[in-house]
Write a protein that holds these residues in place. Structure first.
Motif, PDB file in Angstrom:
ATOM      1  N   MET A 134       0.828  -1.196   0.000  1.00 51.83           N
ATOM      2  CA  MET A 134       0.000   0.000   0.000  1.00 51.83           C
ATOM      3  C   MET A 134       0.871   1.258   0.000  1.00 51.83           C
ATOM      4  SD  MET A 134      -3.245  -0.204  -0.219  1.00 51.83           S
ATOM      5  CE  MET A 134      -4.651  -1.321  -0.025  1.00 51.83           C
ATOM      6  N   PRO A 135       0.463   2.304  -0.738  1.00 51.07           N
ATOM      7  CA  PRO A 135       1.251   3.542  -0.757  1.00 51.07           C
ATOM      8  C   PRO A 135       1.252   4.222   0.606  1.00 51.07           C
ATOM      9  CG  PRO A 135      -0.868   3.878  -1.822  1.00 51.07           C
ATOM     10  CD  PRO A 135      -0.740   2.395  -1.581  1.00 51.07           C
ATOM     11  N   GLN A 136       2.225   5.062   0.835  1.00 57.17           N
ATOM     12  CA  GLN A 136       2.352   5.737   2.126  1.00 57.17           C
ATOM     13  C   GLN A 136       1.115   6.577   2.454  1.00 57.17           C
ATOM     14  OE1 GLN A 136       5.782   8.291   2.355  1.00 57.17           O
ATOM     15  NE2 GLN A 136       5.927   8.128   4.583  1.00 57.17           N
ATOM     16  N   SER A 137       0.500   7.144   1.437  1.00 60.39           N
ATOM     17  CA  SER A 137      -0.663   8.010   1.640  1.00 60.39           C
ATOM     18  C   SER A 137      -1.894   7.266   2.142  1.00 60.39           C
ATOM     19  CB  SER A 137      -1.009   8.725   0.326  1.00 60.39           C
ATOM     20  OG  SER A 137      -1.307   7.770  -0.694  1.00 60.39           O
ATOM     21  N   PHE A 138      -1.934   5.940   1.940  1.00 56.85           N
ATOM     22  CA  PHE A 138      -3.091   5.134   2.345  1.00 56.85           C
ATOM     23  C   PHE A 138      -3.373   5.269   3.837  1.00 56.85           C
ATOM     24  CE2 PHE A 138      -4.636   0.873   3.847  1.00 56.85           C
ATOM     25  CZ  PHE A 138      -5.902   0.933   3.283  1.00 56.85           C
ATOM     26  N   ARG A 139      -2.316   5.408   4.640  1.00 57.05           N
ATOM     27  CA  ARG A 139      -2.458   5.452   6.102  1.00 57.05           C
ATOM     28  C   ARG A 139      -3.299   6.631   6.580  1.00 57.05           C
ATOM     29  NH1 ARG A 139      -3.478   5.597  10.661  1.00 57.05           N
ATOM     30  NH2 ARG A 139      -2.219   4.937  12.463  1.00 57.05           N
ATOM     31  N   SER A 140      -3.294   7.730   5.855  1.00 51.66           N
ATOM     32  CA  SER A 140      -4.002   8.936   6.300  1.00 51.66           C
ATOM     33  C   SER A 140      -5.364   9.121   5.633  1.00 51.66           C
ATOM     34  CB  SER A 140      -3.137  10.174   6.033  1.00 51.66           C
ATOM     35  OG  SER A 140      -2.819  10.273   4.653  1.00 51.66           O
ATOM     36  N   THR A 141      -5.857   8.072   4.953  1.00 51.33           N
ATOM     37  CA  THR A 141      -7.155   8.168   4.286  1.00 51.33           C
ATOM     38  C   THR A 141      -8.232   7.448   5.080  1.00 51.33           C
ATOM     39  OG1 THR A 141      -6.844   6.140   2.992  1.00 51.33           O
ATOM     40  CG2 THR A 141      -5.965   8.203   2.055  1.00 51.33           C
ATOM     41  N   TRP A 142      -9.481   7.771   4.730  1.00 54.23           N
ATOM     42  CA  TRP A 142     -10.615   7.080   5.373  1.00 54.23           C
ATOM     43  C   TRP A 142     -10.598   5.592   5.021  1.00 54.23           C
ATOM     44  CZ3 TRP A 142     -13.746   4.400   2.130  1.00 54.23           C
ATOM     45  CH2 TRP A 142     -13.724   4.761   0.777  1.00 54.23           C
ATOM     46  N   ALA A 143     -10.021   5.261   3.859  1.00 51.97           N
ATOM     47  CA  ALA A 143     -10.005   3.872   3.420  1.00 51.97           C
ATOM     48  C   ALA A 143      -9.235   2.980   4.388  1.00 51.97           C
ATOM     49  CB  ALA A 143      -9.403   3.780   2.012  1.00 51.97           C
ATOM     50  N   PHE A 144      -8.190   3.523   5.022  1.00 55.62           N
ATOM     51  CA  PHE A 144      -7.406   2.731   5.971  1.00 55.62           C
ATOM     52  C   PHE A 144      -8.274   2.248   7.129  1.00 55.62           C
ATOM     53  CE2 PHE A 144      -4.856   2.445   9.875  1.00 55.62           C
ATOM     54  CZ  PHE A 144      -3.939   1.474   9.503  1.00 55.62           C
ATOM     55  N   GLU A 145      -9.247   3.060   7.515  1.00 55.41           N
ATOM     56  CA  GLU A 145     -10.118   2.707   8.640  1.00 55.41           C
ATOM     57  C   GLU A 145     -11.124   1.620   8.271  1.00 55.41           C
ATOM     58  OE1 GLU A 145      -9.412   3.959  11.506  1.00 55.41           O
ATOM     59  OE2 GLU A 145      -7.903   5.317  10.674  1.00 55.41           O
ATOM     60  N   LYS A 185      -5.109 -15.909  15.629  1.00 57.29           N
ATOM     61  CA  LYS A 185      -6.402 -15.425  16.079  1.00 57.29           C
ATOM     62  C   LYS A 185      -6.470 -13.920  15.860  1.00 57.29           C
ATOM     63  CE  LYS A 185      -5.016 -14.868  20.948  1.00 57.29           C
ATOM     64  NZ  LYS A 185      -5.340 -15.236  22.348  1.00 57.29           N
ATOM     65  N   GLY A 186      -7.706 -13.418  15.832  1.00 57.29           N
ATOM     66  CA  GLY A 186      -7.915 -12.004  15.547  1.00 57.29           C
ATOM     67  C   GLY A 186      -7.808 -11.732  14.059  1.00 57.29           C
ATOM     68  N   ASN A 187      -8.288 -10.553  13.648  1.00 61.07           N
ATOM     69  CA  ASN A 187      -8.231 -10.145  12.234  1.00 61.07           C
ATOM     70  C   ASN A 187      -8.897 -11.186  11.327  1.00 61.07           C
ATOM     71  OD1 ASN A 187      -6.693  -8.198  13.483  1.00 61.07           O
ATOM     72  ND2 ASN A 187      -4.944  -8.385  12.108  1.00 61.07           N
ATOM     73  N   TYR A 188     -10.175 -11.447  11.580  1.00 63.30           N
ATOM     74  CA  TYR A 188     -10.893 -12.488  10.844  1.00 63.30           C
ATOM     75  C   TYR A 188     -11.501 -11.997   9.537  1.00 63.30           C
ATOM     76  CZ  TYR A 188     -10.623 -14.992  15.304  1.00 63.30           C
ATOM     77  OH  TYR A 188     -10.172 -15.608  16.444  1.00 63.30           O
ATOM     78  N   GLY A 189     -11.558 -10.687   9.319  1.00 60.69           N
ATOM     79  CA  GLY A 189     -12.213 -10.147   8.149  1.00 60.69           C
ATOM     80  C   GLY A 189     -11.474 -10.451   6.858  1.00 60.69           C
ATOM     81  N   LEU A 190     -12.196 -10.346   5.756  1.00 57.66           N
ATOM     82  CA  LEU A 190     -11.628 -10.665   4.450  1.00 57.66           C
ATOM     83  C   LEU A 190     -11.246  -9.398   3.685  1.00 57.66           C
ATOM     84  CD1 LEU A 190     -10.920 -12.765   2.308  1.00 57.66           C
ATOM     85  CD2 LEU A 190     -13.300 -12.697   1.547  1.00 57.66           C
ATOM     86  N   TYR A 191     -12.233  -8.544   3.452  1.00 49.67           N
ATOM     87  CA  TYR A 191     -11.979  -7.322   2.689  1.00 49.67           C
ATOM     88  C   TYR A 191     -11.942  -6.075   3.570  1.00 49.67           C
ATOM     89  CZ  TYR A 191     -13.780 -10.416  -1.003  1.00 49.67           C
ATOM     90  OH  TYR A 191     -14.000 -11.468  -1.849  1.00 49.67           O
ATOM     91  N   PHE A 192     -12.722  -6.093   4.638  1.00 44.47           N
ATOM     92  CA  PHE A 192     -12.900  -4.897   5.454  1.00 44.47           C
ATOM     93  C   PHE A 192     -12.516  -5.139   6.916  1.00 44.47           C
ATOM     94  CE2 PHE A 192     -16.415  -5.088   2.252  1.00 44.47           C
ATOM     95  CZ  PHE A 192     -15.897  -4.136   1.377  1.00 44.47           C
TER      96      PHE A 192
END
Length: 263
Positions: free
Chosen positions: A193-204, A220-227
């Motif tokens: 992922m580009p560095q800018s991704f971290r500061s976007t709403w998409a990262f959340e 364990k944990g982080n069970y989601g696939l896309y989101f």
């Protein structure tokens, strides 16, 4: 029956080509051609073995056959009449293809999250999901590396999708391709992922390769696939995820020493 078998063989053959293309190209790039140059992108510094790759490909081919049989059963048999699959592309506006694709990914993510948590039940994990988790340091080949029971469960997501929303076969094809590309990224073993991704709403909202890699290394944990949504709502996101993502991005862009995720 003969036509159904021919359809399965055809869909399986196309799916195998897709698997080796979409998983093989990033594997060749990151693991064979440029591993040293792209080393700072690597999430875990340890390396998987040739034996791991062979196991993953073998199970992936089995899973691909299962997925092909489910798809053919829903699209090319009388079962289609119980679905909302439509065959004339003009029955809906062309823009609806994109809408249906997005809705199918949302349904898949919800289905996957709860199915995935269920597969982590002690008995089910040993019975089926352990095969996938043998890849503690995943690669693109891991994407479809499932026990056959898990492959059936994974593939059956297509049933609620085609029952709940109108889907053209083209949209189903786009759904499988899009889902697989995201799956390959999640198992890539490298964060791109580009560095800018971290500061976007998409990262959340969106998962990253680090997100799913932590699931493989921590079990364990982080069970989601896309989101990230279900993990955050249900409190199952690993508490160190954001810190680990930031560490790796700092490694990529500030040239700090490689450390990798510790299991």
């Amino acid at each position: 029956m003969e036509k159904i078998i021919e359809a399965i063989i055809s869909v399986f053959s196309i799916s195998v080509v897709r698997y080796f293309t979409l998983a093989g190209i990033p594997f060749a790039l990151f693991y064979l051609l440029m591993p040293d140059k792209l080393g700072k992108f690597k999430i875990q510094q340890k390396l998987a073995t040739k034996k791991d790759f062979i196991r993953e490909v073998w199970h992936s081919l089995q899973s691909t056959l299962v997925f092909s049989m489910i798809a053919v059963g829903l699209v090319f048999t009388p079962l289609q009449q119980y679905t909302r699959i439509y065959t004339h592309i003009n029955d809906f506006p062309l823009w609806y293809v994109a809408v249906a694709l997005l809705l199918s990914l949302i349904i898949h993510d919800t289905y996957f999250y709860w199915m995935h948590r269920l597969l982590h039940h002690k008995k089910l994990f040993k019975l089926a999901h352990l095969v996938h988790h043998k890849s503690t340091n995943p690669s693109p080949w891991t994407s479809y590396s499932f026990h056959i029971l898990e492959a059936i469960t994974e593939g059956l997501v297509l049933v609620p999708i085609v029952i709940l929303i109108p889907m053209h076969p083209l949209t189903i094809l786009l759904f499988t391709i899009t889902g697989f590309i995201i799956n390959v990224y999640g198992h890539l073993g490298y964060e791109i992922m580009p560095q800018s991704f971290r500061s976007t709403w998409a990262f959340e909202i969106l998962n990253s390769s680090v997100h799913h890699n932590m699931h493989h290394s921590k079990f364990k944990g982080n069970y989601g696939l896309y989101f990230r949504i279900w993990d955050r709502v249900m409190g199952t996101e690993h508490p160190d995820y954001v810190k680990e993502y930031d560490r790796l991005q700092a490694q990529r862009f500030n040239q700090i020493p490689h450390e990798g995720i510790k299991a």
